[in-house]
Design a protein around this motif. Sequence first.
Motif, mmCIF file in Angstrom:
data_model
loop_
_atom_site.group_PDB
_atom_site.id
_atom_site.type_symbol
_atom_site.label_atom_id
_atom_site.label_comp_id
_atom_site.label_asym_id
_atom_site.label_seq_id
_atom_site.Cartn_x
_atom_site.Cartn_y
_atom_site.Cartn_z
ATOM 1 N N TRP A 1 1.488 -11.174 -9.155
ATOM 2 C CA TRP A 1 1.349 -11.765 -7.818
ATOM 3 C C TRP A 1 1.194 -13.283 -7.907
ATOM 4 C CZ3 TRP A 1 -2.217 -7.970 -4.623
ATOM 5 C CH2 TRP A 1 -1.509 -6.776 -4.414
ATOM 6 N N GLU B 1 6.447 -5.012 -3.655
ATOM 7 C CA GLU B 1 5.162 -4.818 -4.317
ATOM 8 C C GLU B 1 4.344 -3.714 -3.662
ATOM 9 O OE1 GLU B 1 3.543 -6.108 -6.987
ATOM 10 O OE2 GLU B 1 5.423 -7.021 -7.622
ATOM 11 N N TRP C 1 -2.141 -1.656 -15.762
ATOM 12 C CA TRP C 1 -1.263 -1.838 -14.599
ATOM 13 C C TRP C 1 -1.929 -2.717 -13.544
ATOM 14 C CZ3 TRP C 1 3.698 -1.180 -14.020
ATOM 15 C CH2 TRP C 1 4.259 -1.080 -12.738
ATOM 16 N N ARG C 2 -3.224 -2.495 -13.321
ATOM 17 C CA ARG C 2 -3.946 -3.313 -12.338
ATOM 18 C C ARG C 2 -4.051 -4.765 -12.809
ATOM 19 N NH1 ARG C 2 -7.366 1.280 -12.118
ATOM 20 N NH2 ARG C 2 -8.897 0.214 -13.451
ATOM 21 N N ARG D 1 -0.752 -6.602 -12.358
ATOM 22 C CA ARG D 1 -0.411 -6.870 -10.960
ATOM 23 C C ARG D 1 -0.922 -8.251 -10.524
ATOM 24 N NH1 ARG D 1 -2.881 -2.592 -7.448
ATOM 25 N NH2 ARG D 1 -0.962 -1.451 -7.838
#
Length: 504
Positions: A372, A457, A364-365, A368
Amino acid sequence: MSSTKTAKKSASKNEEREKLTVRRDVGRLEYLDPHDLVVDAFNHRKKRESGDATEPDAALLASVRAVGVQVPLLVRPQADGAGLGVVWGQRRLRAALAVAAEARKRGRPYALVPCLVRKDLAGADDEALMASMVENTHRAAAGERDDVDALVQLSLMEMSDGRRARYAKALGYRAAEVRAANGAAGLGDRELASALAASFDLVEAAELAEVNDVPGALDALSAAKADDRREGKNGRGHWAHALGRLRQEKAERQQRERVEAELAAAKVPVVAHRPSWSSGPARPLADLTTGLRRPLTPEAHAASCPGHAAALGPDSEPVFVCSDWRRRGHLLNQRAREDEGRRSEDRAAEAARRQHLSENEQAWRAAREVRWSFLVELCARKTASDATWQLVLSTVLENPRFYSRFGQRRCSELIARFLGVAEADRGSVDKLRQVVARTGRTRRWRPLLAQVAAAWESEVMGDRAWHAPSTELREWLGFLAAEGYTLSEIERRVSVDRVPQAQS
């Protein structure tokens, strides 16, 4: 020494050199109109049914289009008096004619081509054929390393961006590849050859060089590139996610090495980390007490117990343990005793669940960062799509709870990031105001989209959002996918399924 003596000595050297050298004439250099040239009957390169080796490829056409023919053609007078025939350089001639046709169509002048005119070959068909074969037979392309090293030099030379871009186009590269050449040069010869064999461009080769010390990096990026090609959108979504995971793994490896070095400096032994500590001699201090049922702190344990050690978990954070807790007289605390009372199958299932959750959190990190980066690109587009306007207006007008929360926090760093503000200036409200003030009338939707995207976000896509995917989360990912974003594996999964719940 007098000038007379110097002149005599120089003349003597020239006479000696003339005795030891042979002059071979290669013709007279002239610039000729490509339309006045024909292909010599004894040109070695012929058109075959199996393939046309006389046709210029796209790279040669691009080069001639950008800088003209650079390597002279060899020509000779034709026996029938029909002008000059090309002995070698047939593909360059065809490229020059194609580019000349383009120029004429646009009403622009076209370039003459440099030629070595060999009048001595008139009627000497055997020598003409030999010269053509020599040119084709003994010509070898430079190696990949030679090309990359030359591009590195080109990228470092003082010149305008336009000039560098023109050179890059002439060489069959993009300007971005020239800029990335220095990074690609970090690959070894074998690794560089493997990357280019996998059809990586130099930007991708430079990104591979960044993570090349991570095992399996080339295979992971090759598979991602193949996935992008299968989708046929000319995108790099799968590549970006694979690169993000590799960067994350590299950062974790580096963090692990730093922690191991710190533990070694402190003379703390490192033992293997275990998903379950119920068996084996080692046990985390968090599970133990002293013989008097008092908690064991790392400081006190290090000072009093020879079994003090550490294990590095998946996040590379040290877990301090006693390497032989029973022998050292420690006891299990109440929570650990209750855990020991559970069935081994339950403990194994819980350990597997924790490992699964840890892997999801890392994925998940990593996703991201890629998401972005896509939002930066989305906020920089020339126009906003109808779907973008609909999402922005519905968010602002309906004012959902998460949007209100974001507005109250007055967080501008993420807005600045999506607008392309440099990292050092993202915390400056004045810098953000300057960006907004410089935004033209037709681009004023960009700051608004950046603000709305930052709200989604920040408030909807938090660290634990994947544990229990909300309707808003699925809506946001659906919008991004419709705008061209490639969902990562975990993003696709939470868009349609529920993942294991995390323990509070």
